[in-house]
Design a protein around this motif. Structure first.
Motif, short mmCIF file in Angstrom:
data_model
loop_
_atom_site.label_atom_id
_atom_site.label_comp_id
_atom_site.label_asym_id
_atom_site.label_seq_id
_atom_site.Cartn_x
_atom_site.Cartn_y
_atom_site.Cartn_z
N LYS A 155 3.60 -11.05 11.92
CA LYS A 155 3.25 -9.64 11.97
C LYS A 155 4.42 -8.84 11.43
N ALA A 156 4.11 -7.86 10.58
CA ALA A 156 5.18 -7.06 9.97
C ALA A 156 4.84 -5.58 10.06
N LYS A 157 5.87 -4.78 10.06
CA LYS A 157 5.71 -3.32 10.01
C LYS A 157 6.73 -2.81 9.00
N GLY A 158 6.27 -1.98 8.08
CA GLY A 158 7.16 -1.46 7.06
C GLY A 158 7.75 -2.56 6.18
N PHE A 193 8.36 -8.78 12.43
CA PHE A 193 8.85 -8.45 13.77
C PHE A 193 9.95 -9.42 14.20
N SER A 194 9.87 -10.67 13.74
CA SER A 194 10.90 -11.66 14.09
C SER A 194 12.24 -11.33 13.46
N ASP A 195 12.25 -10.51 12.40
CA ASP A 195 13.50 -10.14 11.73
C ASP A 195 14.09 -8.84 12.26
N ARG A 196 13.47 -8.22 13.17
CA ARG A 196 13.96 -6.93 13.71
C ARG A 196 14.97 -7.18 14.80
#
Length: 104
Positions: free
Chosen positions: A94-97, A101-104
Motif C-alpha cells: 500500500k502506498a500514499k503519494g 507505507f513500509s518505507d515511511r
C-alpha cells in the motif's frame, strides 16, 4: 368449436406462467418478512474500511462499534443489520503519494 392449437415454440404455457408468478410471489413474501424482522425494510448496510495492516484487535473492535453506532443513529437501522469489514493490506502493498507505507 375450434380445436386448440399447440403452443408456439418458446411461448410459455399458462401453467409455466402461473408457476413463475407463484415463485416470484413466494420470493417477495420471503424478502418482505426478512425486512420486517430487521425492523426497517430490507436495509442491511455494509461498511468496508481499507487500511494498512498494523492495528490491534482492540482498535478494530472500537472502530467497528463506532461505525455501527453511527449507522444506527443516521440510517435508523438495527445494529445487528450493520456489517463492518476491515480489509488490511500489508504495508509493503500500500502506498500514499508514491511512497510505500513500509518505507515511511
Amino acid at each position: 368449436m375450434t380445436p386448440e392449437r399447440p403452443p408456439t415454440p418458446g411461448t410459455p404455457t399458462h401453467e409455466a406462467r402461473d408457476a413463475a408468478k407463484e415463485s416470484r410471489d413466494r420470493a417477495r413474501q420471503f424478502w418482505n418478512a426478512a425486512g420486517t424482522r430487521l425492523g426497517k425494510g430490507t436495509d442491511m448496510p455494509e461498511i468496508m474500511v481499507f487500511a494498512a495492516a498494523g492495528r490491534t484487535v482492540e482498535q478494530k473492535r472500537g472502530l467497528a462499534r463506532d461505525l455501527t453506532d453511527a449507522m444506527v443513529k443516521n440510517f435508523q437501522v438495527p445494529a445487528e443489520s450493520v456489517t463492518v469489514q476491515i480489509v488490511e493490506s500489508p504495508k509493503d502493498s500500500k502506498a500514499k503519494g508514491g511512497v510505500l507505507f513500509s518505507d515511511r
